[in-house]
Scaffold this motif. Structure first.
Motif, PDB file in Angstrom:
ATOM      1  N   LEU A  21      33.659  55.802  21.918  1.00 32.70           N
ATOM      2  CA  LEU A  21      33.277  54.458  21.460  1.00 32.70           C
ATOM      3  C   LEU A  21      31.888  54.464  20.837  1.00 32.70           C
ATOM      4  O   LEU A  21      31.651  53.810  19.821  1.00 32.70           O
ATOM      5  N   CYS A  25      30.635  52.959  17.133  1.00 33.74           N
ATOM      6  CA  CYS A  25      29.784  51.780  16.941  1.00 33.74           C
ATOM      7  C   CYS A  25      28.290  52.070  16.917  1.00 33.74           C
ATOM      8  O   CYS A  25      27.518  51.225  16.465  1.00 33.74           O
ATOM      9  N   LEU A  34      32.735  47.860  25.540  1.00 31.79           N
ATOM     10  CA  LEU A  34      34.091  48.217  25.118  1.00 31.79           C
ATOM     11  C   LEU A  34      34.749  49.178  26.106  1.00 31.79           C
ATOM     12  O   LEU A  34      35.950  49.105  26.347  1.00 31.79           O
ATOM     13  N   TYR A  65      37.766  48.449  19.700  1.00 32.36           N
ATOM     14  CA  TYR A  65      36.663  48.530  18.745  1.00 32.36           C
ATOM     15  C   TYR A  65      37.053  47.906  17.406  1.00 32.36           C
ATOM     16  O   TYR A  65      36.306  47.113  16.839  1.00 32.36           O
TER      17      TYR A  65
END
Length: 171
Positions: A21, A25, A34, A65
């Motif tokens: 993740l 991001c 997340l 996401y």
């Protein structure tokens, strides 16, 4: 589902899900949020999950996401305080010289990975950092097995070229 089963799954796959993740991001706080949502979904539907938990968790994480990205279109800026505190703790524990060398190597690798195309970047993170098989990466990214292999091969060559180029600049 039993509580201890979820706890074992959480302890076993937290790092991989978080790193994946974060690679998407680039925000520690958002990646943690997340990741928590991923495991909350796992709590609700683990009984229907495939035998291979990590690829399933990463697919859930990726979908979360993408849903968030479509809603917000913009990412929050990374908070330096947490990063600096973690780096200071690492420096105290491992010795400043080793920490500085490792940090520089990690920064070089991170910069090189960021120069890859999005699909290459995602495949590299899944394969090398999360330990996902090429077949599972293909399923996660909706690619054929052959295409996944080619993408990883080309990405590896690009990374080597980028990293070798940075070494020459530093000389």
């Amino acid at each position: 589902m039993e509580k201890d089963v979820l706890e074992r799954v959480y302890r076993r796959y937290t790092k991989e899900v978080y790193l994946y993740l974060y690679s998407l991001c680039h925000d520690h706080g958002l990646a943690e949020d997340l990741m928590q949502e991923t495991f909350l979904r796992a709590l609700c539907s683990l009984e229907i999950a495939r035998e291979e938990l990590l690829p399933w968790l990463l697919t859930v994480a990726r979908n979360l996401y993408l849903d968030m990205w479509r809603r917000e279109k913009r990412m929050r800026l990374q908070k330096d305080h947490d990063r600096r505190q973690g780096e200071a703790d690492t420096a105290k524990r491992d010795g400043i010289l080793e920490w500085m060398i490792r940090r520089e190597q990690n920064q070089r690798l991170y910069r090189a990975i960021q120069k890859l195309e999005a699909v290459e970047r995602e495949a590299v993170v899944l394969y090398y950092f999360a330990g996902i098989s090429q077949a599972e990466i293909g399923r996660i990214l909706n690619l054929s097995y052959g295409n996944t292999r080619v993408i990883l091969y080309r990405a590896k060559k690009k990374l080597k070229k980028l990293l070798d180029g940075e070494e020459m600049k530093g000389v």
